[in-house]
Design an enzyme around this catalytic site. Sequence first.
Site, PDB file in Angstrom:
ATOM      1  N   ASP A  32      -6.709  -7.699   6.093  1.00 47.36           N
ATOM      2  CA  ASP A  32      -5.638  -6.769   4.973  1.00 47.36           C
ATOM      3  C   ASP A  32      -5.998  -6.980   3.981  1.00 47.36           C
ATOM      4  OD1 ASP A  32      -4.026  -5.772   7.190  1.00 47.36           O
ATOM      5  OD2 ASP A  32      -3.462  -7.837   7.639  1.00 47.36           O
ATOM      6  N   ASP A  47      -9.276  -3.421   7.025  1.00 46.61           N
ATOM      7  CA  ASP A  47      -8.226  -2.636   5.821  1.00 46.61           C
ATOM      8  C   ASP A  47      -7.824  -2.728   4.710  1.00 46.61           C
ATOM      9  OD1 ASP A  47      -7.570  -1.850   9.178  1.00 46.61           O
ATOM     10  OD2 ASP A  47      -5.044  -2.583   8.753  1.00 46.61           O
ATOM     11  N   ASP A  92      -7.430  -8.077  12.111  1.00 46.98           N
ATOM     12  CA  ASP A  92      -8.181  -8.133  11.447  1.00 46.98           C
ATOM     13  C   ASP A  92      -8.016  -8.910  10.153  1.00 46.98           C
ATOM     14  OD1 ASP A  92      -5.470  -7.721  10.497  1.00 46.98           O
ATOM     15  OD2 ASP A  92      -5.240  -5.297  10.495  1.00 46.98           O
TER      16      ASP A  92
HETATM   17  N1  DCT Z   1       1.819  -2.615   7.680  1.00 46.95           N
HETATM   18  C1  DCT Z   1       2.301  -1.150   6.979  1.00 46.95           C
HETATM   19  N2  DCT Z   1       1.969  -0.545   7.202  1.00 46.95           N
HETATM   20  C2  DCT Z   1       0.829  -0.211   7.911  1.00 46.95           C
HETATM   21  C3  DCT Z   1       0.245  -1.112   8.866  1.00 46.95           C
HETATM   22  C4  DCT Z   1       0.787  -2.092   8.424  1.00 46.95           C
HETATM   23  O1  DCT Z   1       3.351  -1.990   5.919  1.00 46.95           O
HETATM   24  N3  DCT Z   1       0.875   1.306   8.327  1.00 46.95           N
HETATM   25  C5  DCT Z   1       1.875  -3.438   6.974  1.00 46.95           C
HETATM   26  C6  DCT Z   1       3.027  -4.298   8.050  1.00 46.95           C
HETATM   27  C7  DCT Z   1       2.208  -5.713   8.415  1.00 46.95           C
HETATM   28  C8  DCT Z   1       1.258  -5.562   7.581  1.00 46.95           C
HETATM   29  O2  DCT Z   1       0.776  -4.690   6.572  1.00 46.95           O
HETATM   30  C9  DCT Z   1      -0.328  -6.060   8.072  1.00 46.95           C
HETATM   31  O3  DCT Z   1      -0.574  -5.133   9.487  1.00 46.95           O
HETATM   32  P1  DCT Z   1      -1.362  -6.312  10.314  1.00 46.95           P
HETATM   33  O4  DCT Z   1      -3.182  -6.391  10.201  1.00 46.95           O
HETATM   34  O5  DCT Z   1      -1.176  -5.192  11.998  1.00 46.95           O
HETATM   35  O6  DCT Z   1      -0.477  -7.358  11.281  1.00 46.95           O
HETATM   36  P2  DCT Z   1      -0.378  -8.492  10.853  1.00 46.95           P
HETATM   37  O7  DCT Z   1       0.498  -9.226  10.442  1.00 46.95           O
HETATM   38  O8  DCT Z   1      -1.928  -8.726   9.760  1.00 46.95           O
HETATM   39  O9  DCT Z   1      -1.088  -9.587  12.193  1.00 46.95           O
HETATM   40  P3  DCT Z   1      -2.682  -9.724  12.639  1.00 46.95           P
HETATM   41  O10 DCT Z   1      -2.767 -10.889  12.257  1.00 46.95           O
HETATM   42  O11 DCT Z   1      -2.629  -9.627  14.068  1.00 46.95           O
HETATM   43  O12 DCT Z   1      -3.536  -9.230  11.469  1.00 46.95           O
HETATM   44 MG    MG Z   2      -3.648  -8.052   9.770  1.00 45.25          MG
END
Ligand code: DCT
Ligand code: MG
Length: 506
Positions: free
Chosen positions: A345, A430, A343
């Site tokens: 963020d 997100d 995703d």
């Molecule tokens: N996070 C958080 N609280 C949440 C969800 C996520 O603090 N409810 C934090 C932890 C990692 C970061 O945000 C990003 O989450 P992801 O998108 O799940 O992880 P990523 O490292 O970006 O991995 P990906 O490349 O798979 O998106």
């Molecule tokens: Mg991510």
Amino acid sequence: MDGIRAPAVLSQRKRQKGMHSPNPPCSYEIKFNKFVIFIMQRKMGMTRRTFLMELARRKGFRVESELSDSVTHIVAENNSYLEVLDWLRGQAVGDSSRFELLDISWFTACMEAGRPVASEMKYRLMEQQDQFPTLNTSEPEVPSFAANKVSQYSCQRKTTLNNFNKKFTDAFEIMAENYEFKENEIFCLEFLRAASVLKFLPFPVVRMKDIWGLPCMGDQVRDIIEEIIEEGESSRAKDVLNDERYKSFKQFTSVFGVGVKTSEKWYRMGLRTLEEVKAEKTLKLSKMQKVGLLHYEDLVSCVSKEEADAVGLIVKKTVCMFLPDALVTVTGGFRRGKKIGHDIDFLITNPGPREDDDLLHKGLLLYCDIIESTFVKEQLPSRKVDAMDNFQKCFAILKLYQPRADNRSYNASKEFDMAEVKDWKAIRVDLVISPFEQYAYALLGWTGSRQFGRDLRRYANHEKKMILDNHALYDKRKRIFLKAGSEEEIFAHLGLDYVEPWERNA
Ligand code: DCT
Ligand code: MG
């Protein structure tokens, strides 16, 4: 015996014999009576301590489970001299000079030699931390690497994306995921921590000796490392990949909006594949799950850096239409330098008066599940290791129009009046909205990695008596919130060296 292979061999045997008692009956002959060893459990854990005590007893050493008067040598791992003194004080030991305080490397040398070796300077724990012994001094390939200086907390390690031990960490991540599906948090974290340590190593592990002295290397982990070294793959990880339950959970949880709980429900109903889920018309799917299935193919295909940049432009432009001064930052894996992700963020904040609350309601998305802020002023940070934060956020799916790579096929399809060619891709986004004063904490939390964040919170709690979450840092002793305007300030509050985002790939 080859000391290098001892841990895994013994742990297998231990399992076969079912020897799990921390104080097994001392049925071994004591060969070295003058030395009475006590192994400190602090930072080592009970499993490893039990294993080491058993190993030494088998080799004829006298090892005490308690810190009795007869103890002459205290062995510690990953503890500094001052930490050992502090611990001894806690045990009501005033005079520590009656013990030899030794690093685990002395113990390891004894095990290798099969007899006590002299407690040379290099093994002694001393005030001068530079004297901390290194285990790998005999390894010409990695002369400066000190295994026992590696912190058990990933926030004290710098982990880039350059992973020399992918074949091990992939196996650990499969094991961890399977335990996550079984809701066994302890084993899941054991494998995630081990994977994180190996991701940090600046060299590939090629023999068991390479992991000596490293933290988080429990029996299960060692067994798998040994098998991969010898066989090239892990039979346990392979069994998991072929396991029916794992395969179903893997498919189910790959749908946006489906977690372990829903997967468990579907599995119990007898469903095994996504095709069966789609065909089961009696299932009550949430709006999120329906949309997840609708855009399934797009969403399981990874998001590229180029796509993330394109979405970044759209999000920034749109946000700035409503809030011209807003700060929009890409967080998550892309901020850590990853080239692909599941995703994108974004963290959005607006300096000045609070008018950002309405932003997510302006409507720019294919699908959007808005979660309103539940943050209460002055609330203490959450103690949970994996807690969800309280920011207003939006788990969205964005429709990203893509330039056609192949113009000819486009023209051809027009010419022959074929079905419309899809020229967009659904992308998971997100969006997190943080008040300006919490921005640094939100940025640190949402940059991840998840393991890095977990260890930051664990470190804050265990080593500093502070509570950290994505909103704030609270000092329990002083009973105050510590303000921070940047990530650097948060690291400084915690007494940690700053770790750059691209070094947080723990
Ligand atoms: N996070 C958080 N609280 C949440 C969800 C996520 O603090 N409810 C934090 C932890 C990692 C970061 O945000 C990003 O989450 P992801 O998108 O799940 O992880 P990523 O490292 O970006 O991995 P990906 O490349 O798979 O998106
Ligand atoms: Mg991510």
